[in-house]
Scaffold this motif. Structure first.
Motif, PDB file in Angstrom:
ATOM      1  N   TRP A   1       0.792  -1.230   0.000  1.00 51.60           N
ATOM      2  CA  TRP A   1       0.000   0.000   0.000  1.00 51.60           C
ATOM      3  C   TRP A   1       0.828   1.286   0.000  1.00 51.60           C
ATOM      4  O   TRP A   1       0.308   2.344  -0.324  1.00 51.60           O
ATOM      5  CB  TRP A   1      -0.921   0.039   1.218  1.00 51.60           C
TER       6      TRP A   1
ATOM      7  N   SER B   1      -2.746  -0.514  -9.765  1.00 53.47           N
ATOM      8  CA  SER B   1      -4.046  -0.194  -9.181  1.00 53.47           C
ATOM      9  C   SER B   1      -4.366  -1.173  -8.054  1.00 53.47           C
ATOM     10  O   SER B   1      -3.775  -2.252  -7.951  1.00 53.47           O
ATOM     11  CB  SER B   1      -5.135  -0.284 -10.252  1.00 53.47           C
ATOM     12  N   MET B   2      -5.339  -0.795  -7.216  1.00 54.07           N
ATOM     13  CA  MET B   2      -5.746  -1.690  -6.140  1.00 54.07           C
ATOM     14  C   MET B   2      -6.212  -3.028  -6.683  1.00 54.07           C
ATOM     15  O   MET B   2      -5.882  -4.087  -6.139  1.00 54.07           O
ATOM     16  CB  MET B   2      -6.853  -1.049  -5.307  1.00 54.07           C
ATOM     17  N   LYS B   3      -6.976  -3.019  -7.775  1.00 52.90           N
ATOM     18  CA  LYS B   3      -7.439  -4.285  -8.348  1.00 52.90           C
ATOM     19  C   LYS B   3      -6.272  -5.164  -8.757  1.00 52.90           C
ATOM     20  O   LYS B   3      -6.245  -6.362  -8.463  1.00 52.90           O
ATOM     21  CB  LYS B   3      -8.343  -4.042  -9.552  1.00 52.90           C
TER      22      LYS B   3
ATOM     23  N   ARG C   1      -3.183  -5.048  -7.670  1.00 50.57           N
ATOM     24  CA  ARG C   1      -2.457  -5.515  -6.488  1.00 50.57           C
ATOM     25  C   ARG C   1      -3.182  -6.677  -5.819  1.00 50.57           C
ATOM     26  O   ARG C   1      -2.550  -7.623  -5.332  1.00 50.57           O
ATOM     27  CB  ARG C   1      -2.255  -4.352  -5.506  1.00 50.57           C
ATOM     28  N   GLN C   2      -4.511  -6.647  -5.805  1.00 48.73           N
ATOM     29  CA  GLN C   2      -5.266  -7.767  -5.246  1.00 48.73           C
ATOM     30  C   GLN C   2      -5.149  -9.005  -6.140  1.00 48.73           C
ATOM     31  O   GLN C   2      -5.035 -10.133  -5.646  1.00 48.73           O
ATOM     32  CB  GLN C   2      -6.736  -7.385  -5.067  1.00 48.73           C
TER      33      GLN C   2
END
Length: 301
Positions: free
Chosen positions: A112, A126-128, A130-131
Motif C-alpha cells: 500500500w 491499481s488496487m485491483k 495488487r489484489q
C-alpha cells in the motif's frame, strides 16, 4: 498468545536484542518486523524529512532474530507482495525457518505504501491489480510449500517452470498470514490459500470479518477451523484515566489504559475468538515489555 511487531526505524540491533531477551524469558509468544523501507507514517507520495530516519529491512532483520532466539515465533507483519517475487519470498521464509528450527510465519499483503514504491522504482499498480497479484502470489507460494517435487505455474504475473523448492519447513508447512480484511478479495484469498487472518479492528468487527471469511471458506470447500485469528492492535499501560482516554481517541476497544482496563479489553478479544495478539506501537524498551508481561499477560495464565 501475545506477540509484538517491532519498529525497524530509529533503533539498533543491540536495542532489539535486549527486548528479545525479555520476550524469550517471559510469556511472549511471537515477534514480528515490518516490511517498510522508510518509516510508514504516511499514506501519500509526499517526501518527508522523516524518510531519512535509518530503517532496517524486515526480512534481513528477521534472520538475525532467528539466530538469537530459541522459542518465539517469527514473522514479517506483513510483506508487501509488490516488493519481491513471491517465489523469492517463499525461499527467504524457508531459509529463516531452517535457521530458527521451524518458527517462521510468512506474512503477505497486497502492498500500500506509494511513497516507498516511488522512492525505489517499484511499480505501484491499481488496487485491483495488487489484489490480483496477491491472490496469484498466495497460490504460487502454497504450491511451493506443499508440492513434493518440481512446480510448474503459469499465471498472469508470475511463472514457474519445473521449480524445485527445498527446504520447505522444519516442523510443519510454514503458515501463511494474509494481512487485511477486504471482504471481496483479501478474505477470499485467505480462505483459499492462507492459514492466519490478521485484522486491525475491535472485537465486534472481528466477528463480522470472521463471518465473511466463513462464507468464503464454504464457497471454496475450506474448513474455517484450519485458520487462526490474530489482531494487530495497540497495547499500552497508562494509569492516568484522562490521559488514557485522550490516547484512545474514542476507540474504546483500544487496549490503552490501566491494567484492569487493558485486561478487560483483552478478554473481549479472546471472547471474540482471537488466537493471537500481534501488538503494535509498543515502546521498544525491555522494561516496557516486562511490565506488560507481568501486569497484563499474567492475568491469562
Amino acid at each position: 498468545m501475545f506477540g509484538s511487531q517491532f519498529y525497524n526505524q530509529l533503533t539498533s540491533w543491540e536495542e532489539i536484542k535486549s527486548v528479545l531477551d525479555v520476550m524469550e524469558a517471559g510469556r511472549w509468544s511471537s515477534v514480528y518486523t515490518y516490511d517498510h523501507f522508510v518509516p510508514p507514517w504516511t499514506r501519500t507520495a509526499d517526501v518527508a524529512e522523516s524518510d531519512l530516519h535509518p530503517t532496517m529491512e524486515g526480512w534481513s532483520l528477521l534472520a538475525g532474530m532467528a539466530a538469537v532466539t530459541s522459542r518465539l515465533e517469527l514473522g514479517v507483519l506483513v510483506s508487501g507482495n509488490t516488493y519481491r517475487n513471491p517465489a523469492l519470498m517463499a525461499k527467504m521464509a524457508a531459509t529463516i525457518d531452517e535457521i530458527s528450527g521451524g518458527r517462521v510465519i510468512l506474512g503477505i499483503g497486497a502492498g500500500w505504501n506509494i511513497r516507498e514504491h516511488q522512492a525505489y522504482g517499484w511499480e505501484f499498480p491499481s488496487m485491483k491489480e495488487r489484489q490480483d497479484r496477491l491472490e496469484e502470489a498466495c497460490e504460487l507460494i502454497h504450491k511451493l510449500l506443499t508440492a513434493e517435487r518440481f512446480v510448474d505455474f503459469e499465471g498472469k504475473y508470475y511463472t514457474l517452470k519445473q521449480a524445485p523448492f527445498a527446504p520447505k519447513g522444519v516442523k510443519r508447512k510454514i503458515p501463511v498470514m494474509v494481512g487485511g480484511t477486504g471482504p471481496k478479495r483479501t478474505l477470499r484469498t485467505l480462505a483459499m490459500y492462507g492459514d492466519i487472518m490478521n485484522a486491525i479492528c475491535g472485537p465486534e468487527d472481528l466477528k463480522r470479518h470472521w463471518s465473511i471469511l466463513e462464507s468464503h471458506c464454504e464457497a471454496v470447500g475450506r474448513d474455517p477451523s484450519e485458520i487462526k485469528r490474530s489482531v494487530h492492535v495497540p497495547m499500552r499501560i497508562i494509569r492516568d484515566d484522562q490521559e488514557a482516554e485522550r490516547v484512545r481517541r474514542g476507540n474504546t476497544w483500544t487496549m490503552v489504559g490501566s491494567p484492569p482496563y487493558v485486561i478487560d479489553r483483552c478478554a473481549a478479544f479472546i471472547e471474540a475468538g482471537v488466537d493471537e495478539f500481534c501488538l503494535q506501537s509498543i515502546q521498544q524498551k525491555p522494561d516496557v515489555y516486562a511490565e506488560l508481561d507481568e501486569e497484563i499477560f499474567s492475568a491469562f495464565d
